[in-house]
Scaffold this active site. Structure first.
Site, PDB file in Angstrom:
ATOM      1  CG  ASP A   1      28.787 -32.348   8.892  1.00  0.00           C
ATOM      2  OD1 ASP A   1      28.491 -31.310   8.991  1.00  0.00           O
ATOM      3  OD2 ASP A   1      30.219 -32.392   8.891  1.00  0.00           O
TER       4      ASP A   1
ATOM      5  CG  HIS B   1      36.485 -32.645  13.575  1.00  0.00           C
ATOM      6  ND1 HIS B   1      38.032 -31.491  13.707  1.00  0.00           N
ATOM      7  CD2 HIS B   1      35.946 -32.138  12.947  1.00  0.00           C
ATOM      8  CE1 HIS B   1      37.115 -30.518  13.699  1.00  0.00           C
ATOM      9  NE2 HIS B   1      36.031 -30.519  13.225  1.00  0.00           N
TER      10      HIS B   1
END
Ligand code: COA
Length: 383
Positions: free
Chosen positions: A320, A269
């Site tokens: 996700d 991320h």
């Protein structure tokens, strides 16, 4: 002159995609990437995921506080009154190719909605709130309708009694979801609602900053969300799990991919350097749904990949990673995962657009020029 070589001299922030650059003031949401904390308007995401509903979150992101009962009822009424799409939009969607990408369908249909909203170009708070309500109500209807249409089925009319999560699953499948599935999906919408200045939200603010209308800003945000490095990652996670196919093959697959310097989708991320707090909930849903369906393979394979990525790269799953197997276990087609992200994120986008209009300043950064200067034009035949 070698442009690539020159690009290497670009300043650190330009070269690293504006990482760490503060580009707006906002009270909507905050991400603490070091401690893995996400808040919406002061409330911790874990508290909201356990206790609130998506409709409450929409109100929170637009008004800065949780709604009272009558405010929530009024919000639901404003959604249910415009759940249905204008007939012209449905006709337009019928004309799209059956094999069109669902995100492209959504982007085009949302852009066209502008024609059927008389207040579309009014950027006052009052008018923008009405447009925002229309978009929150109609994007789920569009995604469900596009799925039906590409399968040669008639879209299912929305049911005004239902909340957004339940209604979406109902319109998608043509049957009422179980209460458990509807609640899990509602929490998925809560978890994806806002994430500070992610790429699509920043895009929405840049467009709104020109005083273009809400539809334009949201259309641009949908385009940004569709990229595989942003919202497109969840579909690719499930494609990867299906390609691996078997638990025994996971280790070799990931090690080969890392050796080939490939990125593993759903991992890493730009802001979180620890567990993404949204993944904590989605991991549980992936497990719960897998157990309920008697098919824990995708959850277990995801756990295995998570362990390998931690061992090899010290990297964590993002939002996700487990949303992929969660949606798969709900029987949702792979290429709808990213449109579903939009079904939720429209709440955050519109919150940010409202905030941008309220205290607007055109967003206009500078580029660090790394090209040549003082060249003289050479006629075409003399080059
Ligand atoms: N798998 C393997 N390696 C990864 C990786 C991943 N998912 N994500 C980052 N890395 C590696 C990069 O290869 C790079 O290694 P290097 O320094 O040896 O070249 C390093 O980690 C930094 O990567 P970078 O892409 O610059 O980090 P970032 O902070 O800009 O990236 C993402 C953030 C999300 C774009 C990135 O982690 C990624 O592409 N993840 C997969 C896509 C995804 O899940 N997106 C959804 C985000 S919510």
């Amino acid at each position: 002159m070698d442009k690539g070589k020159d690009a290497a001299t670009a300043s650190a922030s330009a070269a690293t995609g504006l990482r760490g650059v503060v580009a707006a003031s906002s009270s909507i949401g905050d991400v603490d990437g070091v401690n893995g904390v996400l808040i919406y308007e002061g409330y911790d995401i874990h508290d909201l995921a356990r206790n609130s509903t998506f409709e409450e979150i929409v109100y929170l992101l637009w008004h800065g506080q949780l709604p009272k009962r009558e405010e929530l009822d009024a919000l639901h009424k404003s959604f249910s009154e415009c759940y249905e799409l204008p007939a012209a939009i449905l006709d337009l969607m019928r004309s799209f190719p059956r094999d069109a990408e669902p995100m492209d369908v959504l982007r085009t249909a949302v852009s066209a909605l502008d024609f059927y909203d008389k207040g579309a170009h009014d950027t006052s708070r009052e008018a923008s709130l009405k447009t925002a309500a229309r978009l929150v109500a109609q994007i789920p209807t569009m995604v469900a309708a596009s799925e039906r249409l590409r399968n040669g089925l008639e879209p299912i009319k929305p049911n005004p009694e239902l909340n957004i999560a339940t209604n979406f699953l109902y319109m998608l499948k043509g049957e009422m979801p179980t209460a458990e599935d509807a609640r899990i999906f509602d929490i998925c919408l809560i978890l994806h609602a806002d994430h500070e200045l992610n790429a699509s939200t920043f895009t929405a603010r840049v467009v709104a900053g020109t005083l273009a209308d809400v539809y334009g800003a949201v259309t641009a945000a949908i385009a940004a969300l569709s990229g595989p490095l942003h919202g497109g990652a969840n579909t690719n996670v499930m494609k990867m799990l299906l390609e691996i196919g078997d638990m025994d093959k996971a280790e070799a697959f990931i090690m080969d991919a890392l050796a080939a310097k490939k990125k593993i989708m759903g991992i890493g991320h730009a802001v979180y350097k620890t567990e993404d707090p949204r993944a904590t909930h989605l991991r549980l849903f992936s497990k719960e749904l897998g157990e309920r369906n008697g098919e824990t393979k995708w959850y277990e394979m995801s756990r295995k990949i998570e362990e390998i990525m931690m061992r090899e790269k010290g990297m964590y799953p993002n939002v996700d990673f487990y949303s992929a197997s969660t949606y798969y276990m709900m029987g949702i087609p792979l290429d709808l995962y990213t449109p579903i992200f939009a079904v939720s994120r429209i709440s955050g986008w519109t919150g940010h657009i409202l905030e941008q209009y309220e205290n607007n300043k055109l967003i206009r950064p500078r580029a660090e020029y790394i090209g040549q200067r003082d060249l003289k034009y050479v006629p075409l035949d003399e080059r």
